[in-house]
Design an enzyme around this catalytic site. Structure first.
Site, PDB file in Angstrom:
ATOM      1  N   LYS A 223       0.804  -1.267   0.079  1.00 60.03           N
ATOM      2  CA  LYS A 223      -0.090   0.119   0.013  1.00 60.03           C
ATOM      3  C   LYS A 223       0.759   1.255   0.046  1.00 60.03           C
ATOM      4  CE  LYS A 223      -4.092  -0.318   0.765  1.00 60.03           C
ATOM      5  NZ  LYS A 223      -5.226  -0.918  -0.230  1.00 60.03           N
TER       6      LYS A 223
ATOM      7  N   GLU B 136      39.960  11.274   2.355  1.00 56.46           N
ATOM      8  CA  GLU B 136      38.932  10.114   2.199  1.00 56.46           C
ATOM      9  C   GLU B 136      38.010  10.432   0.923  1.00 56.46           C
ATOM     10  OE1 GLU B 136      39.221  12.700   4.535  1.00 56.46           O
ATOM     11  OE2 GLU B 136      37.407  13.380   5.208  1.00 56.46           O
TER      12      GLU B 136
ATOM     13  N   HIS C  99      41.657  16.194   2.808  1.00 56.41           N
ATOM     14  CA  HIS C  99      40.695  15.232   3.346  1.00 56.41           C
ATOM     15  C   HIS C  99      40.829  14.062   2.201  1.00 56.41           C
ATOM     16  CE1 HIS C  99      38.344  17.101   6.371  1.00 56.41           C
ATOM     17  NE2 HIS C  99      38.742  18.291   5.780  1.00 56.41           N
TER      18      HIS C  99
ATOM     19  N   CYS D 154      42.881  17.064   8.762  1.00 56.51           N
ATOM     20  CA  CYS D 154      42.448  18.351   8.855  1.00 56.51           C
ATOM     21  C   CYS D 154      42.482  18.768  10.341  1.00 56.51           C
ATOM     22  CB  CYS D 154      40.972  18.606   8.413  1.00 56.51           C
ATOM     23  SG  CYS D 154      41.059  20.309   7.562  1.00 56.51           S
TER      24      CYS D 154
ATOM     25  N   GLN E 216       2.098   1.930  -3.435  1.00 55.76           N
ATOM     26  CA  GLN E 216       0.815   2.434  -4.256  1.00 55.76           C
ATOM     27  C   GLN E 216       0.415   3.952  -4.142  1.00 55.76           C
ATOM     28  OE1 GLN E 216      -2.730   0.115  -3.646  1.00 55.76           O
ATOM     29  NE2 GLN E 216      -1.562  -1.823  -3.177  1.00 55.76           N
TER      30      GLN E 216
HETATM   31  N1  GLN Z   1      38.367  23.821  11.751  1.00 53.20           N
HETATM   32  C1  GLN Z   1      39.601  23.573  11.069  1.00 53.20           C
HETATM   33  C2  GLN Z   1      39.738  24.928  10.192  1.00 53.20           C
HETATM   34  O1  GLN Z   1      38.887  25.360   9.355  1.00 53.20           O
HETATM   35  C3  GLN Z   1      39.619  22.119  10.303  1.00 53.20           C
HETATM   36  C4  GLN Z   1      38.581  22.133   9.233  1.00 53.20           C
HETATM   37  C5  GLN Z   1      38.443  20.474   8.955  1.00 53.20           C
HETATM   38  O2  GLN Z   1      38.745  19.841   9.776  1.00 53.20           O
HETATM   39  N2  GLN Z   1      37.813  20.157   7.827  1.00 53.20           N
HETATM   40  O3  GLN Z   1      40.877  24.989   9.725  1.00 53.20           O
END
Ligand code: GLN
Length: 531
Positions: free
Chosen positions: A181, A501, A499, A373, A184
């Site tokens: 349902k 990742e 970053h 970071c 639907q």
């Molecule tokens: N707060 C920190 C800065 O602005 C690290 C930022 C983060 O970890 N992306 O430099």
């Protein structure tokens, strides 16, 4: 589009369509439209909307772009991410500049035209453009987007436009039945605004019996062969195999009159094989302020999974909250069976001391450590305070008048594209120094990594940090901005300003995550031997 409820995995479904088409040799691009009024997710709390994904060109986007990049292995741009806020911003800006020649500015056609314009912008560069509409059918907010889809379908013709609705078919235990349902009703809702879906992808925890397909087909006006059971799987990377097995890609090709070529998914199978083959486990702690909402660290988690699979390991992630600084005793307990520590990025004052303590604990106990970071910032502050004797060292982000500002903001506009305030955003080149741990990982001198931060390591303190063993292993090409620091005396103790990742792929784990996991394994073996 999605119906019934949110969190059904529209992003994964969209990424899967992209992967299957790409594997068939088609050129695809993917886009996410978010119905909220924020211009982009950069100002939103990670608790609200999860991670902010950053593209090479510096757009701060929805985390679904991460799924797209990881599945399809493409590099997306700011054209792949758009919010209602951005659309309205453009329309209102046009209005102020007198671009509408005295007309009354309205949702239809002005807002919908702007939406269509952004979809069509990618035309001619790709064979298929896959556009995900955020939110759930029936929300007031997503209406202009769905209306734009309706119009686009009319303009392009049904043969050139395919609408996929992802819905949910719940299993009701007391009745022992799957209920159709809600699906639907979502389809009725979509039809009410003039869109008849071509394909239904129905999430469920139990597999469909034959009659469920025909029942859904009958009530939704979708041919039975176009109703798919998107059954729950253990690992999101299995989704493409489920869809492929059910003949999903063939239905897409038939609709568009595209030649069907069996997607091989060779690398995909290889990756899944290594995920399934991995028996030995490693325990990695991710220590951060948003761990209650694990989507906040989505790409870090995926990057760990990719690297662990490549090293024949199954990774267990322990989420450790850093809001409250843990005592040495508490840390000892929390980290007793931990093989490696990741300190991910973050913003705000609330947990910096908690992070600094963890960086110190990892250093003193020689636990493999990877700071990202803000994680790098914590690592540098800790070292300056506890090893270099600069007791009040801090980042000016948290202590503007620190006597030892080991991290500070630099004003040089040269390093920043002025988007997202004064952040350094997107891909920047970095030069890795030969002989460093980082070089060992990358095996390359010139790399490019994505940034999202305001504060930088203060070069003035370099000699002090260096003389006590913390080395710079990577800088901007002009040597002015420090990108990676590492401590040679530990098995693996490294912090990066960017970053990594965001660039990890299932088939191609990021070199630093790879090196981190390899070090975790080596360290574990050595540890066992010495006992
Ligand atoms: N707060 C920190 C800065 O602005 C690290 C930022 C983060 O970890 N992306 O430099």
């Amino acid at each position: 589009m999605g119906g019934v409820l949110s969190s059904l995995g529209k992003g994964i479904a969209t990424a899967t369509i992209g992967l299957l088409l790409k594997e068939m040799g088609y050129k695809v691009s993917l886009q996410k439209y978010d119905p909220y009024l924020n211009v982009d997710p950069s100002m939103m709390s990670p608790f609200q909307h999860g991670e902010v994904f950053v593209t090479d060109d510096g757009a701060e986007t929805d985390l679904d772009l991460g799924h797209y990049e990881r599945f399809v292995d493409v590099v997306l741009t700011r054209d792949s991410s758009c919010s209602a806020g951005q659309i309205y911003e453009t329309v209102l800006d046009n209005e102020r500049r007198g671009m509408y020649s005295g007309m009354t500015v309205q949702v239809i056609p002005h807002v919908t035209d702007e939406i269509k314009k952004r979809i069509k912008k990618l035309d001619r560069h790709f064979d298929v453009i896959i556009t995900e509409i955020g939110g759930t059918v029936g929300d007031i907010e997503s209406l202009p987007f769905l209306e734009a889809v309706r119009q686009l379908r009319l303009e392009l013709g049904t043969k050139n436009c395919l609408c996929v609705l992802l819905t949910y078919v719940p299993y009701i235990k007391t009745a022992g039945e799957l209920k159709t349902k809600p699906s639907q009703h979502s389809t009725y809702k979509l039809r009410e605004i003039g869109i008849q879906p071509d394909i239904l992808l129905c999430r469920s925890e139990m597999p469909f019996e034959e009659e469920i397909y025909s029942k859904i087909a009958l009530f939704t006006n979708v041919p039975t062969k176009n109703v798919f059971n998107a059954i729950d799987v253990d690992c999101v990377y299995e989704v493409p195999l489920v869809y492929q097995q059910a003949g999903f890609s063939k239905v897409i090709c038939d609709h568009f009159d595209l030649e069907y070529r069996e997607p091989e998914l060779k690398l995909w199978h290889q990756f899944l094989k290594s995920v399934h083959r991995a028996e030995e486990e490693i325990n990695i702690a991710i220590c951060g302020q948003y761990v209650r909402h694990q989507d906040s660290y989505k790409s870090v988690r995926e990057a760990l999974l990719h690297a662990a699979a490549a090293n024949q390991r199954k990774v267990n992630i322990r989420w450790i909250e850093t809001e409250h600084s843990l005592s040495d005793e508490e840390l000892k307990q929390e980290l007793a069976d931990i093989d490696g520590i990741i300190l991910p990025g973050g913003f705000g004052m609330s947990d910096i001391e908690g992070k600094i303590i963890i960086a110190g604990y990892a250093r003193e106990h020689n636990i493999p450590f990877f700071g990202i970071c803000l994680g790098l910032h914590a690592m540098v502050i800790e070292y300056a305070r506890n090893v270099c004797g600069l007791t009040d060292a801090h980042s000016t982000e948290f202590a503007p008048h620190s006597p030892h500002p080991v991290l500070h903001q630099i004003d040089t506009a040269k390093y920043k594209r002025m988007v997202g305030g004064n952040m350094r955003l997107g891909a920047y080149p970095c030069s890795v120094q030969k002989g460093s741990l980082a070089y060992e990982a990358y095996q390359m001198e010139q790399i490019s990594e994505r940034h999202r931060h305001r504060y930088e390591i203060n070069n003035t303190y370099n000699p002090q940090l260096n003389s006590r063993g913390m080395m710079v292993s990577d800088t901007s090409p002009d040597g002015m901005l420090i990108e990676i620091m590492e401590l040679k005396t530990n098995d693996f103790y490294i912090g990066v300003q960017f970053h990594p990742e965001f660039k990890s792929r299932p088939q191609r784990p990021h070199p630093l995550f790879n090196a981190f996991i390899a070090a975790v394994i080596r360290h574990g073996t050595r540890h066992q031997k010495s006992h």
